[in-house]
Design a protein around this motif. Structure first.
Motif, short mmCIF file in Angstrom:
data_model
loop_
_atom_site.label_atom_id
_atom_site.label_comp_id
_atom_site.label_asym_id
_atom_site.label_seq_id
_atom_site.Cartn_x
_atom_site.Cartn_y
_atom_site.Cartn_z
N SER A 141 -1.22 -12.60 11.76
CA SER A 141 -0.33 -13.33 10.96
C SER A 141 -0.11 -12.86 9.73
N VAL A 142 -1.30 -12.56 9.02
CA VAL A 142 -0.98 -11.87 7.55
C VAL A 142 -0.23 -10.70 7.50
N LEU A 143 -0.42 -9.80 8.78
CA LEU A 143 0.30 -8.43 8.75
C LEU A 143 1.61 -8.72 8.97
N VAL A 144 1.96 -9.78 9.87
CA VAL A 144 3.53 -10.14 10.37
C VAL A 144 4.18 -10.57 8.93
N TYR A 145 3.43 -11.72 8.22
CA TYR A 145 4.18 -12.19 7.17
C TYR A 145 4.37 -11.11 6.20
N THR A 146 3.49 -10.25 6.00
CA THR A 146 3.61 -9.44 4.75
C THR A 146 4.47 -8.11 5.29
N THR A 147 4.81 -7.86 6.50
CA THR A 147 5.68 -6.84 6.76
C THR A 147 6.89 -7.46 6.80
N ASP A 148 7.18 -8.65 6.94
CA ASP A 148 8.26 -9.29 6.82
C ASP A 148 8.57 -9.61 5.74
N ALA A 149 7.82 -9.85 4.48
CA ALA A 149 8.15 -9.94 3.13
C ALA A 149 8.52 -8.75 2.45
N THR A 150 7.97 -7.68 3.07
CA THR A 150 8.27 -6.26 2.31
C THR A 150 9.69 -5.91 2.79
N MET A 151 10.13 -6.18 3.95
CA MET A 151 11.29 -5.88 4.49
C MET A 151 12.54 -6.54 3.94
N ARG A 152 12.17 -7.91 3.21
CA ARG A 152 13.33 -8.35 2.61
C ARG A 152 13.53 -8.10 1.20
N VAL A 153 12.62 -7.11 0.83
CA VAL A 153 13.10 -6.80 -0.83
C VAL A 153 14.37 -5.92 -0.72
N ASP A 154 15.14 -6.22 -1.66
CA ASP A 154 16.58 -5.47 -1.71
C ASP A 154 16.16 -4.00 -1.69
N PRO A 155 16.83 -3.24 -0.76
CA PRO A 155 16.59 -1.86 -0.91
C PRO A 155 17.50 -0.96 -1.96
N ILE A 156 18.46 -1.78 -2.55
CA ILE A 156 19.02 -1.45 -3.72
C ILE A 156 18.01 -0.97 -4.86
N LEU A 157 17.22 -2.16 -5.04
CA LEU A 157 16.29 -1.99 -6.26
C LEU A 157 15.43 -0.67 -6.07
N THR A 158 14.81 -0.69 -4.83
CA THR A 158 13.94 0.69 -4.63
C THR A 158 14.73 1.91 -4.82
N ARG A 159 16.01 1.91 -4.35
CA ARG A 159 16.60 3.10 -4.51
C ARG A 159 16.96 3.53 -5.96
N ALA A 160 17.31 2.43 -6.66
CA ALA A 160 17.35 2.34 -8.12
C ALA A 160 16.38 2.91 -8.93
N ALA A 161 15.18 2.33 -8.37
CA ALA A 161 13.92 2.84 -9.14
C ALA A 161 13.64 4.39 -8.92
N ARG A 162 13.98 4.65 -7.75
CA ARG A 162 13.67 5.89 -7.23
C ARG A 162 14.47 6.92 -8.02
N ASN A 163 16.04 6.56 -8.15
CA ASN A 163 17.00 7.20 -8.81
C ASN A 163 16.61 7.51 -10.33
N LEU A 164 15.81 6.63 -10.92
CA LEU A 164 15.28 6.46 -12.14
C LEU A 164 14.09 7.24 -12.48
N GLY A 165 13.87 7.74 -11.44
CA GLY A 165 12.44 8.74 -11.62
C GLY A 165 11.03 8.29 -11.33
N ALA A 166 11.17 6.87 -10.78
CA ALA A 166 9.83 6.25 -10.28
C ALA A 166 9.05 7.01 -9.27
N SER A 167 7.94 7.29 -9.39
CA SER A 167 6.93 7.73 -8.18
C SER A 167 6.93 6.61 -7.12
N HIS A 168 6.33 7.27 -6.11
CA HIS A 168 6.17 6.25 -4.70
C HIS A 168 5.27 4.96 -5.29
N SER A 169 4.19 5.45 -5.71
CA SER A 169 3.17 4.27 -6.22
C SER A 169 3.82 3.36 -7.23
N GLN A 170 4.74 4.03 -8.06
CA GLN A 170 5.42 3.01 -9.29
C GLN A 170 6.47 2.09 -8.43
#
Length: 262
Positions: A141-170
């Motif tokens: 259940s923890v695994l499923v809730y966390t996976t679902d919560a991660t997939m709900r994060v707006d992909p535009i934000l992650t793409r914007a962070a990568r375009n600004l030079g953020a590393s994978h861990s950042q």
């Protein structure tokens, strides 16, 4: 016309009044002979039994609460410590998600009770077996809730962070985790309640301490009052842990407290 919302004190007074009316009706119905007190003792008898189990020669209630809560928290923390990082990885990687989803789909529907025989064969009836039951009942259940919560994060934000030079861990630490954390914590709150059902099941089958053991023993002796005391102790402990969890939630999510006023 919109009614003004109740403040906390008003809600507390209304809730207390409702509880007192419920207990009064329960007491009156049993004392009037409409219900056999053997099957449902009145609240006054339940409170008296609780006092006996808390302060008398049979004072085992606090010890049982401590033992059960320790088992719940150990199994729950283990499942969260492993399930949350794994869920973040599965939520971010379609390949990993596709690889492990069939396994999780097989494990997740299994109730905690179904793990008891196998865990007893592997670990006996010691404390490790109780931790394992809680862990296996919570991990998927923890695994499923966390996976679902991660997939709900707006992909535009992650793409914007990568375009600004953020590393994978950042990106994980500063974008994905803060975005997913509210839903992860909501899921963990649900799983914490599941952890209690797991430990009570385990204690009823193979234990000599804990609230589940005490409830099962009381059933063998037809002590209905002790059964109700055990159930009440579980409810109060879960309520207390829920309050602690909400405090941790406010500490970990200060932006929600400031923005939502919660």
């Amino acid at each position: 016309m919109d009614r003004k919302p109740y403040d906390l004190w008003q809600l507390a007074v209304i809730g207390s009044a409702g509880l007192l009316v419920f207990l009064g009706l329960w007491e009156a119905v049993v004392r009037a002979g409409l219900i056999d007190p053997f099957f449902l003792p009145p609240p006054s008898k339940v409170l008296l039994r609780m006092k006996e189990l808390s302060t008398g020669p049979d004072a085992v209630l606090l010890s049982d609460i401590r033992v059960s809560a320790g088992r719940v928290l150990t199994g729950f923390v283990l499942s969260a410590a492993i399930g949350v990082p794994c869920g973040l990885i599965m939520g971010m990687s379609p390949f990993i998600r596709a690889l492990f989803n069939p396994i999780i789909s097989i494990i997740r529907p299994l109730p905690a009770l179904s793990w008891i025989p196998l865990s007893m064969l592997w670990l006996g009836i010691g404390e490790e077996q109780k931790y394992a039951i809680v862990f296996m009942g919570c991990f998927a259940s923890v695994l499923v809730y966390t996976t679902d919560a991660t997939m709900r994060v707006d992909p535009i934000l992650t793409r914007a962070a990568r375009n600004l030079g953020a590393s994978h861990s950042q990106v994980i630490l500063h974008v994905v985790l803060p975005g997913a954390l509210p839903n992860i914590l909501s899921g963990l709150k649900v799983v914490l309640a599941i952890a209690w059902t797991c430990v009570i099941s385990a204690e009823m089958v193979g234990a000599n301490s804990g609230l589940g053991f005490r409830i099962w023993t009381a059933k063998e002796w037809s002590d209905t009052g002790q059964v109700l005391v055990g159930m009440l102790a579980i409810s109060l402990t879960v309520l207390l842990l829920d309050i602690v969890f909400k405090g941790a939630e406010k500490f970990l999510l200060p932006w929600q407290r400031q923005g939502g006023g919660q």
